[in-house]
Design a protein around this motif. Structure first.
Motif, PDB file in Angstrom:
ATOM      1  N   ARG A  46       0.841  -1.193   0.000  1.00 17.07           N
ATOM      2  CA  ARG A  46       0.000   0.000   0.000  1.00 17.07           C
ATOM      3  C   ARG A  46       0.880   1.249   0.000  1.00 17.07           C
ATOM      4  NH1 ARG A  46      -2.796  -3.220  -1.523  1.00 17.07           N
ATOM      5  NH2 ARG A  46      -4.724  -4.085  -0.682  1.00 17.07           N
ATOM      6  N   LYS A  47       0.338   2.313  -0.613  1.00 14.10           N
ATOM      7  CA  LYS A  47       1.091   3.572  -0.619  1.00 14.10           C
ATOM      8  C   LYS A  47       1.113   4.169   0.778  1.00 14.10           C
ATOM      9  CE  LYS A  47      -0.083   4.721  -5.379  1.00 14.10           C
ATOM     10  NZ  LYS A  47      -1.228   5.318  -6.065  1.00 14.10           N
ATOM     11  N   ASN A  48       0.018   4.069   1.520  1.00 15.93           N
ATOM     12  CA  ASN A  48      -0.050   4.534   2.913  1.00 15.93           C
ATOM     13  C   ASN A  48       0.455   5.972   3.027  1.00 15.93           C
ATOM     14  OD1 ASN A  48      -0.567   4.197   5.667  1.00 15.93           O
ATOM     15  ND2 ASN A  48       1.483   3.413   6.096  1.00 15.93           N
ATOM     16  N   ILE A  49      -0.138   6.826   2.214  1.00 18.42           N
ATOM     17  CA  ILE A  49       0.396   8.180   2.018  1.00 18.42           C
ATOM     18  C   ILE A  49       0.117   9.091   3.203  1.00 18.42           C
ATOM     19  CG2 ILE A  49      -0.056  10.300   0.669  1.00 18.42           C
ATOM     20  CD1 ILE A  49      -0.291   8.418  -1.761  1.00 18.42           C
ATOM     21  N   LYS A  50       1.126   9.903   3.546  1.00 16.66           N
ATOM     22  CA  LYS A  50       0.898  11.011   4.476  1.00 16.66           C
ATOM     23  C   LYS A  50       0.639  12.229   3.607  1.00 16.66           C
ATOM     24  CE  LYS A  50       2.756  13.543   8.367  1.00 16.66           C
ATOM     25  NZ  LYS A  50       3.871  13.757   9.303  1.00 16.66           N
ATOM     26  N   GLN A  53      -4.693  11.352  -0.047  1.00 15.77           N
ATOM     27  CA  GLN A  53      -4.882   9.924  -0.338  1.00 15.77           C
ATOM     28  C   GLN A  53      -6.266   9.690  -0.938  1.00 15.77           C
ATOM     29  OE1 GLN A  53      -3.365   6.440   1.828  1.00 15.77           O
ATOM     30  NE2 GLN A  53      -5.393   6.265   2.736  1.00 15.77           N
ATOM     31  N   ARG A  71      -8.782  12.464   0.777  1.00 13.83           N
ATOM     32  CA  ARG A  71      -8.622  12.999   2.133  1.00 13.83           C
ATOM     33  C   ARG A  71      -7.149  13.270   2.385  1.00 13.83           C
ATOM     34  NH1 ARG A  71      -8.085  10.321   7.194  1.00 13.83           N
ATOM     35  NH2 ARG A  71      -7.925   8.436   5.949  1.00 13.83           N
ATOM     36  N   THR A  73      -4.478  12.799   4.796  1.00 12.85           N
ATOM     37  CA  THR A  73      -4.320  11.944   5.978  1.00 12.85           C
ATOM     38  C   THR A  73      -3.473  12.599   7.069  1.00 12.85           C
ATOM     39  OG1 THR A  73      -2.392  10.859   5.027  1.00 12.85           O
ATOM     40  CG2 THR A  73      -4.525   9.812   4.636  1.00 12.85           C
ATOM     41  N   SER A  74      -2.850  13.739   6.753  1.00 13.99           N
ATOM     42  CA  SER A  74      -2.051  14.371   7.795  1.00 13.99           C
ATOM     43  C   SER A  74      -2.914  15.198   8.741  1.00 13.99           C
ATOM     44  CB  SER A  74      -0.947  15.237   7.180  1.00 13.99           C
ATOM     45  OG  SER A  74      -1.516  16.298   6.455  1.00 13.99           O
ATOM     46  N   ASN A  75      -4.135  15.579   8.285  1.00 15.09           N
ATOM     47  CA  ASN A  75      -4.993  16.349   9.186  1.00 15.09           C
ATOM     48  C   ASN A  75      -6.472  15.953   9.081  1.00 15.09           C
ATOM     49  OD1 ASN A  75      -5.705  17.419   6.751  1.00 15.09           O
ATOM     50  ND2 ASN A  75      -4.671  19.379   7.042  1.00 15.09           N
ATOM     51  N   ASP A  76      -6.756  14.879   8.350  1.00 11.31           N
ATOM     52  CA  ASP A  76      -8.105  14.322   8.190  1.00 11.31           C
ATOM     53  C   ASP A  76      -9.086  15.262   7.476  1.00 11.31           C
ATOM     54  OD1 ASP A  76      -7.326  11.971   9.352  1.00 11.31           O
ATOM     55  OD2 ASP A  76      -7.951  12.549  11.361  1.00 11.31           O
TER      56      ASP A  76
ATOM     57  N   LEU B 253       5.595  -0.624   1.213  1.00  9.99           N
ATOM     58  CA  LEU B 253       5.545  -1.599   2.303  1.00  9.99           C
ATOM     59  C   LEU B 253       4.104  -2.056   2.514  1.00  9.99           C
ATOM     60  CD1 LEU B 253       7.849   0.207   4.900  1.00  9.99           C
ATOM     61  CD2 LEU B 253       8.442  -1.772   3.523  1.00  9.99           C
ATOM     62  N   TYR B 305      -2.429  10.182   9.875  1.00  7.65           N
ATOM     63  CA  TYR B 305      -1.190  10.552  10.557  1.00  7.65           C
ATOM     64  C   TYR B 305      -1.448  11.690  11.546  1.00  7.65           C
ATOM     65  CZ  TYR B 305       1.383   7.784   7.085  1.00  7.65           C
ATOM     66  OH  TYR B 305       1.881   6.768   6.312  1.00  7.65           O
TER      67      TYR B 305
END
Lengths: 91, 417
Positions: A46-50, A53, A71, A73-76, B253, B305
């Motif tokens: 997964r990219k699991n981006i900060k 996304q 979204r 993902t660093s601040n929702d 990952l 995050y």
């Protein structure tokens, strides 16, 4: 805790929804031809981006329909919501 | 050589009003080149540096940390230590860590306040009972202490638990690992930092990694906010931010980073002298030495995050806590916080080489990394120094997601993930 604008029901609390993970991962067209590496890539990696996304959500305690969301993902913060099959409204 | 902490050093420093204690670690600027750089100054990263210097004689190494050491998940977890995992590979890994914990304060000359107060896991339905009995047998076959308790024995061990059979999820039994317990999380980071610093390791704080420089399939160094650092070996121990670092190197990952919340109550007199966890209702509680109840909640199901998490997760946990411990009904909560945990699809960690030469990852600890800190550092140091895994972490390689040889601890470990 944040609000999600369901494309079918309107704005509801996030706790009504289930997150479905990264969006736009295409199911392999020829599963029998796939190598182990390609299976791993499809199933697990997964990219699991900060940051921005693209992801799938399901309004599980509402209309029970799936849709896509963009979204940060660093601040929702939600940038966009769009239906399954539609092109993302932002890059 | 650092001055040894002892009763005599305490008395000696009392005469100067404790104003002349030697600094526990220096605050150096990065050198141009190191033999190895550890990315992430939490417990696992500092332990890795400590064991690289101590057991593998690699002294020219650095730990780079974006904030301050121990300020991430090391300072945010609920400090529970246990090794009662179901599968052989996990049992070996976590019991290796537990054995190091047992002598860690002496080894580091730093009191990590390791307290073997026992960890009890509750069963609330017949399947729980079967699973917990199975796990107890598996643990004993692996030489890990475990006993199964019936409802009366649970009540005897922790009298404040509501064992009425009329509640929504009645207590049908539980397991107990007496060697398990808690430790002071900050002290673990500080103790390892002091030990590593003494052997010449540079601990560089406020130094964020911005990029990983590669030459083909080999690493050449890292770009940081304090400039470029040349190195042939990079060990990444960045917890929730592992994927961010991996992306810099062009790797993906099998991780998702999610908020995990915890909360503490106002301090009260000693009321619970052990750790009680419940898988089915997802509530666990212990009491800190200050008297606060330390309560662990679950993860949110979305990637984030933001170090926040949702209110309904906390509410669900407190509902369960109140049903199991009616005595806590008027307790007030002091603080709530979230940490970002990196979760693998099989809920087991990765301590592994990667496809890029010189790049190593120690990640995927998910909701339960603190307990493994010393063992994780020891095995990761072995992997970096020898470019080969130790037999205890061989199963936790990154290729298991290609081969399918997963260490599936989801639900098989003693707590829900």
């Amino acid at each position: 805790m944040f609000l999600i604008n369901c494309p079918f029901c309107g704005e509801r609390e996030q706790s009504e929804f289930k997150a479905g993970g990264e969006a736009h991962i295409v199911r392999p067209k020829q599963p029998t031809e796939l190598s182990d590496d390609e299976w791993a890539e499809y199933l697990f990696m997964r990219k699991n981006i900060k940051g921005i996304q693209f992801e799938r959500w399901n309004h599980v305690h509402g209309c029970r329909k799936w849709f896509n969301m963009v979204r940060d993902t660093s601040n929702d913060q939600i940038k966009a919501v769009y239906k399954m099959g539609e092109k993302p409204p932002i890059k | 050589m650092k001055n040894k902490y002892s009763i005599f050093s305490l008395i000696k420093n009392a005469f100067s009003y404790h104003e002349n204690w030697e600094k526990a670690w220096k605050d150096p600027e990065p050198k141009k080149e190191y033999d190895a750089v550890i990315v992430g100054g939490g417990g696992h990263g500092l332990a890795t540096a400590y064991y690289l210097a101590k057991k593998h004689n690699m002294k020219n190494i650095a730990v780079v940390e974006k904030g301050w050491i121990g300020g991430g998940n090391t300072g945010r977890n609920t400090t529970i230590i246990r090794s009662n995992y179901l599968w052989d590979a996990s049992a070996g890994l976590y019991d290796h860590a537990l054995k190091i914990w047992e002598g860690l304060s002496q080894e580091l000359n730093y009191n990590v306040m390791f307290s073997q107060r026992g960890v009890m896991n509750l069963a609330h339905n017949l399947q729980d009972v079967r699973d917990l009995k199975r796990r107890t047998h598996a643990n004993r076959l692996n030489g890990i202490d475990a006993v199964y308790l019936n409802t009366e024995e649970v009540k005897k061990f922790c009298p404040i638990i509501n064992t009425s059979q009329d509640i929504r999820y009645p207590v049908l039994g539980g397991t107990l690992q007496r060697r398990a317990g808690t430790a002071r999380h900050d002290a673990v980071a500080w103790g390892y930092a002091r030990g590593a610093d003494e052997m010449g390791v540079d601990i560089i704080q406020n130094c964020e990694v911005k990029g990983i420089k590669r030459n083909g399939d080999t690493v050449e160094g890292i770009e940081t906010t304090k400039g470029f650092i040349k190195t042939k070996k990079i060990g990444v121990v960045a917890a929730g931010h592992s994927s961010v670092i991996a992306n810099m190197a062009g790797l993906k990952l099998p991780l998702e980073s999610k908020p995990l919340q915890a909360l503490v109550s106002e301090p009260v007199k000693p009321i619970i002298d052990t750790v009680v966890m419940s898988n089915a209702v997802h509530a666990y509680v212990s009491q800190s030495d200050k008297g606060e109840l330390v309560i662990g909640a679950g993860t949110d199901d979305y990637v984030s995050y933001s170090q926040k998490g949702s209110h309904d997760i906390v509410e669900g946990t407190l509902n369960a806590i109140l049903e199991l411990y009616p005595i806590f009904s008027r307790m007030r909560m002091l603080r709530q916080w979230g940490g970002i945990v990196d979760i693998c699809p099989d809920a087991s960690p990765i301590i592994s080489k990667t496809s890029i030469k010189g790049l190593y990852f120690n990640c995927g600890w998910g909701t339960g990394g603190f307990k493994a800190t010393p063992g994780s550092g020891d095995l990761f140091a072995h992997t970096i120094a020898n470019d080969e895994p130790h037999k205890l972490n061989a199963a936790f390689n990154i290729n298991r997601f290609v081969s399918g040889d997963l260490v599936d601890e989801h639900g098989a470990a003693a707590v829900a993930h």
